[in-house]
Motif scaffolding. Structure first.
Motif, PDB file in Angstrom:
ATOM      1  N   GLY A   1       0.798  -1.202   0.000  1.00 40.59           N
ATOM      2  CA  GLY A   1       0.000   0.000   0.000  1.00 40.59           C
ATOM      3  C   GLY A   1       0.831   1.252   0.000  1.00 40.59           C
ATOM      4  N   SER A   2       2.022   1.155   0.546  1.00 43.58           N
ATOM      5  CA  SER A   2       2.841   2.342   0.620  1.00 43.58           C
ATOM      6  C   SER A   2       3.592   2.596  -0.670  1.00 43.58           C
ATOM      7  N   GLY A   3       3.453   1.747  -1.631  1.00 45.70           N
ATOM      8  CA  GLY A   3       4.092   2.006  -2.921  1.00 45.70           C
ATOM      9  C   GLY A   3       5.269   1.117  -3.201  1.00 45.70           C
ATOM     10  N   CYS A   4       5.527   0.204  -2.314  1.00 44.60           N
ATOM     11  CA  CYS A   4       6.681  -0.646  -2.556  1.00 44.60           C
ATOM     12  C   CYS A   4       6.360  -1.796  -3.497  1.00 44.60           C
ATOM     13  N   GLY A   5       5.065  -2.139  -3.621  1.00 41.38           N
ATOM     14  CA  GLY A   5       4.733  -3.343  -4.363  1.00 41.38           C
ATOM     15  C   GLY A   5       5.037  -3.228  -5.847  1.00 41.38           C
ATOM     16  N   GLY A   6       4.642  -2.164  -6.490  1.00 38.76           N
ATOM     17  CA  GLY A   6       4.854  -2.084  -7.931  1.00 38.76           C
ATOM     18  C   GLY A   6       6.124  -1.342  -8.235  1.00 38.76           C
ATOM     19  N   ALA A   7       6.539  -1.448  -9.523  1.00 43.03           N
ATOM     20  CA  ALA A   7       7.779  -0.776  -9.914  1.00 43.03           C
ATOM     21  C   ALA A   7       7.481   0.214 -11.010  1.00 43.03           C
ATOM     22  N   PHE A   8       6.358   0.860 -11.016  1.00 46.83           N
ATOM     23  CA  PHE A   8       5.989   1.791 -12.066  1.00 46.83           C
ATOM     24  C   PHE A   8       6.505   3.185 -11.746  1.00 46.83           C
ATOM     25  N   PRO A   9       6.840   3.920 -12.799  1.00 50.63           N
ATOM     26  CA  PRO A   9       7.222   5.313 -12.573  1.00 50.63           C
ATOM     27  C   PRO A   9       6.045   6.086 -11.999  1.00 50.63           C
ATOM     28  N   PRO A  10       6.308   7.075 -11.191  1.00 51.63           N
ATOM     29  CA  PRO A  10       5.217   7.843 -10.580  1.00 51.63           C
ATOM     30  C   PRO A  10       4.516   8.707 -11.618  1.00 51.63           C
ATOM     31  N   VAL A  11       3.316   9.144 -11.296  1.00 48.95           N
ATOM     32  CA  VAL A  11       2.518   9.944 -12.221  1.00 48.95           C
ATOM     33  C   VAL A  11       3.197  11.268 -12.527  1.00 48.95           C
ATOM     34  N   SER A  12       4.018  11.740 -11.603  1.00 48.84           N
ATOM     35  CA  SER A  12       4.656  13.038 -11.797  1.00 48.84           C
ATOM     36  C   SER A  12       5.811  12.970 -12.799  1.00 48.84           C
ATOM     37  N   GLN A  13       6.230  11.783 -13.104  1.00 48.34           N
ATOM     38  CA  GLN A  13       7.368  11.650 -14.044  1.00 48.34           C
ATOM     39  C   GLN A  13       6.840  11.622 -15.464  1.00 48.34           C
ATOM     40  N   VAL A  14       7.227  12.587 -16.256  1.00 49.27           N
ATOM     41  CA  VAL A  14       6.739  12.721 -17.625  1.00 49.27           C
ATOM     42  C   VAL A  14       7.738  12.079 -18.571  1.00 49.27           C
ATOM     43  N   SER A  15       7.273  11.071 -19.280  1.00 53.25           N
ATOM     44  CA  SER A  15       8.105  10.452 -20.314  1.00 53.25           C
ATOM     45  C   SER A  15       7.175  10.028 -21.425  1.00 53.25           C
ATOM     46  N   GLY A  16       7.601  10.095 -22.636  1.00 52.90           N
ATOM     47  CA  GLY A  16       6.711   9.799 -23.737  1.00 52.90           C
ATOM     48  C   GLY A  16       5.688  10.913 -23.895  1.00 52.90           C
ATOM     49  N   LEU A  17       4.707  10.656 -24.708  1.00 55.14           N
ATOM     50  CA  LEU A  17       3.663  11.642 -24.965  1.00 55.14           C
ATOM     51  C   LEU A  17       2.714  11.710 -23.779  1.00 55.14           C
ATOM     52  N   ARG A  18       2.516  12.893 -23.214  1.00 48.64           N
ATOM     53  CA  ARG A  18       1.599  13.075 -22.080  1.00 48.64           C
ATOM     54  C   ARG A  18       0.753  14.302 -22.297  1.00 48.64           C
ATOM     55  N   VAL A  19      -0.507  14.208 -22.012  1.00 50.47           N
ATOM     56  CA  VAL A  19      -1.391  15.368 -21.961  1.00 50.47           C
ATOM     57  C   VAL A  19      -1.493  15.774 -20.501  1.00 50.47           C
ATOM     58  N   LEU A  20      -1.050  16.974 -20.176  1.00 46.23           N
ATOM     59  CA  LEU A  20      -1.010  17.404 -18.790  1.00 46.23           C
ATOM     60  C   LEU A  20      -2.245  18.198 -18.401  1.00 46.23           C
ATOM     61  N   ALA A  21      -2.809  18.913 -19.348  1.00 42.30           N
ATOM     62  CA  ALA A  21      -3.970  19.724 -19.003  1.00 42.30           C
ATOM     63  C   ALA A  21      -4.711  20.123 -20.269  1.00 42.30           C
ATOM     64  N   VAL A  22      -5.999  20.296 -20.153  1.00 41.95           N
ATOM     65  CA  VAL A  22      -6.830  20.872 -21.201  1.00 41.95           C
ATOM     66  C   VAL A  22      -7.650  21.947 -20.510  1.00 41.95           C
ATOM     67  N   VAL A  23      -7.292  23.183 -20.790  1.00 48.13           N
ATOM     68  CA  VAL A  23      -7.898  24.308 -20.069  1.00 48.13           C
ATOM     69  C   VAL A  23      -8.994  24.904 -20.920  1.00 48.13           C
ATOM     70  N   ALA A  24     -10.177  25.005 -20.345  1.00 47.17           N
ATOM     71  CA  ALA A  24     -11.292  25.708 -20.993  1.00 47.17           C
ATOM     72  C   ALA A  24     -11.310  27.125 -20.468  1.00 47.17           C
ATOM     73  N   ASP A  25     -11.432  28.075 -21.355  1.00 49.86           N
ATOM     74  CA  ASP A  25     -11.434  29.450 -20.846  1.00 49.86           C
ATOM     75  C   ASP A  25     -12.713  29.752 -20.073  1.00 49.86           C
ATOM     76  N   LYS A  26     -13.747  28.950 -20.257  1.00 45.19           N
ATOM     77  CA  LYS A  26     -14.986  29.113 -19.487  1.00 45.19           C
ATOM     78  C   LYS A  26     -15.403  27.743 -18.968  1.00 45.19           C
ATOM     79  N   PRO A  27     -14.992  27.360 -17.776  1.00 47.70           N
ATOM     80  CA  PRO A  27     -15.421  26.051 -17.255  1.00 47.70           C
ATOM     81  C   PRO A  27     -16.929  25.966 -17.086  1.00 47.70           C
ATOM     82  N   TYR A  28     -17.561  27.106 -16.792  1.00 53.00           N
ATOM     83  CA  TYR A  28     -19.023  27.198 -16.770  1.00 53.00           C
ATOM     84  C   TYR A  28     -19.422  28.152 -17.890  1.00 53.00           C
ATOM     85  N   ALA A  29     -20.362  27.703 -18.716  1.00 49.08           N
ATOM     86  CA  ALA A  29     -20.723  28.523 -19.865  1.00 49.08           C
ATOM     87  C   ALA A  29     -22.223  28.496 -20.069  1.00 49.08           C
ATOM     88  N   GLN A  30     -22.672  29.374 -20.940  1.00 49.06           N
ATOM     89  CA  GLN A  30     -24.094  29.501 -21.243  1.00 49.06           C
ATOM     90  C   GLN A  30     -24.343  29.185 -22.708  1.00 49.06           C
TER      91      GLN A  30
END
Lengths: 350, 921
Positions: free
Chosen positions: A26-55
């Motif tokens: 549970g503490s993270g020792c079981g798997g050997a995957f890179p953490p989510v914060s490590q960016v490698s390969g193609l990654r989409v980090l954010a998609v920003v809408a200029d109006k999260p609420y719209a009409q």
């Protein structure tokens, strides 16, 4: 830090695992995957809408922040949208109409919400926009069998020979904007930049300064917790190769969410704001930090968390005559109403 | 006539009355099948009730008020030597006399393996009698075919101060010389042998002369006038002998008289085995419990080595029986339901082996005395405290335990037992975890305790008050995750229960019995992480009363009522569900926490009626009906059942056919039926269970049992998407679920002998479910087609004992999100998840249906080595128990990276050694 003998460490590790492996997993020792914060390969980090609420009738512009390995060609970014008020209010409710959605290409995409977005009896509307970042060409897929209601995503990424590329080269996803009859609004969180060791970087993205490399080889690092491997945060701390990264936000970063009142007091409360940190080199110890919790509105304004920083250690120095190694640091600030803002800085490892 | 010290103490050997021979379950020797005392069908080893030697199992046939003659051909133990006890000096000095009745356990070799005081006399008499009794050697009890078997008898020593002989022998004159000069002398012996009877009275009539036999059985009369006499020889426990003798003048007459044992000398409580009321009742013997490798001597963990029991996921103490969910199996302690049977991590059970008298496990087709579940039943029995002081202390790598029991000073007839156990792995694991840079800093803490007082108001009734409980707490430091920044800090999980239980049983004789148990209890469950916590506090009352009436030859009726009721308080601090305008898979932990408090009462009574019909000595049919009520949905459940056994060949080697069919109901869970989350109209789950099997003895030690079972499931409670009256999406429960479980179980067992015991258990099964009519079938979450267990333990009889257990089990089922890249059908380019940009998280797209992939085969070897030092009044044991001896990395689950582009196996427990030390007096 005193180094322990391999034998003692092995014996202690055996006792640990022998006694209770669950928490270790549970503490993270079981798997050997890179953490989510490590960016490698193609990654989409954010998609920003200029109006999260719209009409209805509003034009909403979406901007994608992505990361690709250094030297790689820019990916093809395909957009499809808007899918307005699908059955069940779920993203996969849009699958049947994907082919009829308006397409778009590039880092940004604009849609205009139709007038029936909030047509009676609808008082709360949702509009989905799909995107796909592909290191090849986006194409259609047969649905295929799947074990859930979501079915299979009908788009894939293909190379020049028509071979489907793996997930490292293809990032599909969706985002959504909301609309309410009462016209409520939501703004993206205000972000002024990043600070390194509490020193604001220069305005804009550019040379955030040089950093000291941490000599621990990448192969010897495994996430943050050692799990038997070397903990670079302990080893590099004394070498001054550890840096505190903080996203800079104004005190009033959390807006009042008066539409969703506190169940306990019935009073309006502030929206929840948190930050995700990313880096394409080095290691980050806390990928996510809370900036503001859902507290009742007060005259003093939102009470931000005392700390929402993360610690980052630089990679080893680049080998040979490669020159300085650029390191990208991102901070994506979210609010719990779909709003987000990106801060980006480039550091140099000499 | 004065009493002097010159007369040696008299010891009277009193063998158990002729009649029924009691059988004993000894720590090293098993009980044998009892000779039938009524028309019931003997069960044999696979179905024998068994247990701790000092605790008469429940539901036993009554002790006869006047013991009957033993079955033809059966012989009782015969003493081969005589060991006179030492008259306690202080008692002699004080002129005290007394009688001590011992209870002697005699093994198949005739050795006294255990001696205990059944009726004490104090003043040192008890200790003297025990020392003498332990030195006795017997010809063992034997069956008609000559097979020896272990038995328990009563043996009385009488310490009396007798008058000095009026004419002491002349110096240097031996007893033999005296006899040569006596006119009348002889020996008094036990009939059928040469064992002398000391302390027998030889009286001559007329004349009023009498003599008492010496230690060698000799008596002598000097200067007896010639004539005709009636010689009357008496000894306690023997039939008096009257013989006419004519003594000639000037002649010496030597005789030998042999006395036969008499009946009615001492009541013996028969501890025979009651015939089963169920098709399958698996029992683990006391001799086996502590010796099964891989269980660390934990009796309830050894259940998992029986056929029909699937392997639970690692570190989860679950019981998965015949393809049913864990909550489909109910666990009882002496008829009182308890919420859990294993501590956290499945490391040990909540009731230690030392206080158990029996474990009855019913994998299915159980009788009408149990209800409200459609899986299996585990009913463990607590034993009564011993009548002599006994204690033990044990320590190993995981926990330490203490036990003390014995008579209560000042309260005649009352005994007590106090036991406790606490884990201490948390004391040393934290620093070890820190040293290895683990993110965890805590370890589970558990403890359990048992207190009881007991008394037998009459020889055929028993009364006991017991208080027992368990507590488990587990805390772990959890760092913030990328998707839940508020779910950080200390994660705590705790569960606890307590029971105060009264148990009364009375055997009225003639097959009529009453058994009553009542308990009040409390159950607590708590979960907390960061700002979120959930607490459930349940106060309960439970009870069962059963009356057994023997209506006639071959016909017994059992009628009973039981109930489970109380109230539960739920307190929760939980984040609300996402509201419109908030992305659904955002960080819910950051939302404003709401506090919820609610209470609910529940009442679940039941009643049953069952007949045990034995038309002949080979057949037993048990039909019964049960009625349950559930107040949450105001539902009545009527459950008829019938089980039967028939001996094709009653005598050794026994062959028995068995079968049963019955209807079983399991009430819906509270959250499925109670508003606001439940559906009030949902009914009970229902199953029809069929089983048929055969039991076969091959040798006196080797037997096999083969059984097939089929469970037809319908009216299973399932969840479906629905909407409330106001149009809000919600979950609705219905009874549209169906399914089935089919399989077979094979058990080949070598019953414990002096050296070895073991068994091979294999289960083949399939468990399938469907969520509604026309819906596709899928394998149930806990389906395990193949379960093979081979275990054995060898006792070298020199203190060393070695055991091993090997298991091969089908892998568990999981719901995969990413395909196995080693599989030829895996498409590595498949889109396994979508990025939800609004919340910054990935939404997995399941690869295939729920529980559609089977993990790799599980296999594991467990070893155990014991060594025992036996001292005069205590013994010390040490053991090494190694689970997963060859460190197999068995797969217990799947884990994925953050964007579901890769997956990895999660391995279960590696090699796990445990060393223990145990002292016992």
């Amino acid at each position: 830090m005193k180094r322990k003998s391999p034998l003692r460490r092995a014996v202690l590790a055996s006792l640990v695992v022998a006694a209770f492996v669950g928490p270790a997993v549970g503490s993270g020792c079981g798997g050997a995957f890179p953490p989510v914060s490590q960016v490698s390969g193609l990654r989409v980090l954010a998609v920003v809408a200029d109006k999260p609420y719209a009409q209805p009738g509003d034009t909403v512009t979406f901007t994608m922040t992505y990361a690709n390995p250094v030297g790689a060609a820019a990916p093809q970014i395909l957009w499809l949208g808007p899918c307005v008020n699908p059955p069940g209010g779920t993203y996969y409710g849009c699958y049947s109409q994907l082919a009829s959605l308006m397409p778009g290409l590039g880092d940004t995409f604009s849609v205009t919400l139709p007038e029936d977005f909030l047509a009676p009896p609808i008082t709360q509307g949702t509009a989905f926009v799909f995107f796909a970042a592909c290191d090849g060409t986006v194409g259609a897929l047969d649905g295929g069998a799947s074990g859930g209601l979501a079915g299979s995503f009908p788009l894939g990424c293909f190379d020049a020979n028509g071979q489907q590329l793996s997930a490292d080269a293809f990032v599909p996803g969706y985002t959504q904007v909301y609309g309410f009859e009462d016209g409520r609004t939501n703004h993206n969180p205000a972000v002024t930049g990043l600070s390194i060791n509490q020193v604001p970087t220069d305005a804009g993205v550019g040379d955030g300064g040089s950093v000291t490399p941490c000599p621990v080889p990448e192969a010897s690092r495994l996430g943050v917790s050692g799990c038997g491997k070397a903990d670079p945060f302990q080893q590099c701390q004394d070498d001054r190769a550890e840096y505190q990264i903080t996203v800079d936000v104004p005190p009033g970063v959390a807006e009042v969410d008066d539409a969703n009142k506190s169940p306990a007091t019935g009073q309006p409360q502030y929206e929840v704001v948190w930050v995700d940190y990313f880096a394409d080199q080095g290691d980050i110890d806390t990928p996510t930090a809370l900036i503001n919790a859902a507290e009742p509105v007060s005259d003093a304004g939102p009470a931000l968390q005392s700390s929402f920083s993360t610690n980052w250690i630089a990679p080893p120095a680049p080998a040979g005559d490669a020159g300085a190694l650029p390191v990208n640091i991102w901070a994506v600030v979210h609010d719990n109403r779909g709003g987000e803002t990106v801060a980006h800085e480039i550091l140099q490892v000499p | 006539m004065t009493k002097t010290l010159s007369t040696s103490c008299l010891a009277l050997a009193l063998l158990a009355s002729s009649g029924v021979i009691s059988s004993v379950a000894h720590a090293q020797e098993p009980p044998e099948a009892q000779p039938p005392t009524d028309n019931s069908v003997p069960r044999g080893g696979a179905g024998a009730v068994i247990t701790h030697p000092d605790a008469p199992p429940p539901d036993k046939p009554p002790a006869p008020a006047a013991p009957t003659a033993p079955p033809a051909g059966f012989t009782m133990p015969k003493a081969l030597n005589y060991a006179p006890p030492i008259y306690p000096p202080e008692a002699e000095k004080a002129g005290l006399e007394g009688q001590v009745v011992l209870s002697l356990d005699i093994d198949k070799e005739g050795h006294v393996t255990k001696a205990s005081v059944a009726e004490p006399a104090g003043h040192g008499f008890d200790e003297s009698a025990l020392a003498a009794g332990r030195a006795l050697l017997f010809e063992p009890a034997r069956k008609a075919d000559g097979t020896p078997f272990a038995a328990r008898i009563k043996y009385r020593y009488s310490f009396t101060l007798t008058p000095v002989a009026p004419a002491p022998a002349a110096p240097g004159e031996s007893a033999a010389d005296k006899r040569a000069q006596s006119a009348f002398s002889g020996l008094v012996l036990v009939a059928g042998g040469t064992v002398p009877i000391a302390g027998a009275t030889v009286a001559l009539s007329p004349g009023g002369l009498s003599a008492t036999t010496e230690l060698d059985g000799a008596f002598a009369f000097k200067d007896v006038p010639s004539g005709k006499y009636t010689v009357l020889v008496r000894a306690p426990g023997y039939k008096p002998l009257s013989v006419e003798e004519t003594l000639a003048a000037g002649e010496a007459t030597e005789v030998k008289y042999r006395l036969s044992t008499s009946s009615g000398a001492l009541e013996v409580v028969v501890e025979g085995d009651r015939p089963p009321r169920e098709v399958t009742k698996r029992t683990i013997e006391a001799a086996e419990i502590a010796r099964i490798p891989g269980t660390n001597g934990d009796a309830l963990k050894s259940l998992q080595s029986l056929p029909g029991v699937a392997r639970p996921p690692a570190l989860l103490g679950l019981l998965i029986v015949r393809g049913s969910a864990p909550n489909d199996t109910q666990t009882f302690v002496d008829g009182t339901p308890v919420p859990i049977i294993y501590h956290f991590g499945g490391l040990s059970s909540v009731v230690p082996t030392e206080v158990l008298s029996k474990i009855d496990f019913y994998p299915g087709n159980f009788g009408t005395q149990y209800g409200r579940v459609q899986g299996g039943i585990v009913d463990v029995g607590l034993r009564d405290p011993k009548k002599e002081y006994h204690g033990l202390a044990q320590i190993d790598l995981i926990d330490a335990r203490l036990l003390l029991e014995g008579p209560i000073p000042g309260l005649a007839g009352w005994t007590f037992l106090a036991a406790g156990r606490r884990s201490y792995v948390d004391a040393w694991l934290g620093p070890v975890l820190s040293a290895t840079s683990s993110g965890t800093t805590e370890a589970p803490v558990y403890y359990d305790y048992q207190f009881m007082v007991a008394k037998k108001p009459t020889p055929k009734s028993s009364f006991r008050i017991a208080f027992f409980g368990s507590s488990d707490v587990f805390k772990i430091f959890a760092p913030a995750s990328a998707s839940q920044p508020e779910l950080a800090g200390q994660f705590a999980f705790s569960t606890a229960f307590q029971r105060l239980q009264l148990h009364y049983a009375n055997d009225f004789g003639d097959g009529n019995r009453l058994n009553v148990v009542a308990a009040v209890g409390r159950d607590e469950v708590g979960i907390g992480l960061g700002p979120i916590n959930f607490n459930l506090d349940t106060r309960s009352v439970s009870g069962r009363a059963e009356y057994t009436a023997k209506l006639g030859r071959g016909m017994t009726l059992n009628a009973g009522v039981d109930m489970y009721g109380g109230y539960a308080v739920v307190s929760a601090q939980l984040p609300p569900l996402p509201v419109p305008g908030q992305p659904p898979n955002g960080p819910f932990s950051t939302a404003n926490i709401t506090t919820t408090n609610s209470a609910l009462g529940f009442f679940q009574p039941g009643a049953y009626l069952e007949a045990e019909i034995a038309p002949d000595g080979n057949t037993r049919v048990v039909p019964g009906v049960r009625l349950d009520y559930f107040d949450a949905n105001k539902q009545y459940d009527f459950s008829p059942r019938v089980n039967a056994r028939h001996d094709l060949h009653k005598e050794f080697p026994r062959t028995t056919l068995k079968g049963g069919v019955g209807l079983y109901h399991q009430q819906p869970q509270f959250q499925q039926v109670l508003p606001p989350f439940g559906t009030p109209t949902v009914k009970s789950n229902r199953s029809i269970q069929y089983s048929v099997g055969v039991e076969q003895e091959f040798t006196h030690q080797l037997e096999a049992s083969l059984e097939g079972f089929y469970k037809q499931l319908d009216s299973q409670v399932t969840a479906a998407a629905g909407t409330t009256a106001s149009g809000v999406a919600t979950t609705v429960y219905n009874n549209n679920g169906t399914g089935y479980v089919v399989g077979g179980e094979l058990l080949i067992k070598y019953k414990p002998d002096r050296h070895f015991f073991g068994w091979i258990a294999y289960t083949l099964s399939r468990s399938v479910r469907s969520d509604g009519p026309g819906m596709p079938e899928y394998l149930f979450q806990y389906d395990q087609p193949h379960i093979l267990t081979v275990l054995g333990s060898y006792n070298f009889r020199n203190g060393w004992e070695f055991g091993a257990r090997y298991r091969i089990v089908s892998g568990s089922l999981v719901t995969p999100n990413v395909c196995d890249v080693t599989s030829s059908t895996c498409n590595a380019a498949r889109v396994n998840a979508l990025f939800n940009a609004a919340s910054g998280t990935y939404t997995a797209i399941p690869l295939s249906g729920p529980f559609s992939e089977r993990l790799p085969l599980f296999h594991e070897l467990d070893l155990r080595v014991d060594y025992t030092w036996k001292f005069k009044s205590w013994q010390l044991s040490t053991y090494l128990d190694v689970q997963n001896a060859y460190n197999q990395a068995n797969v217990e689950g799947l884990t994925y990276n953050f964007n579901y582009t890769a997956r990895s196996y999660v391995a279960g427990l590696p090699i796990l050694p445990s060393i223990g030390l145990r002292g016992e007096f």
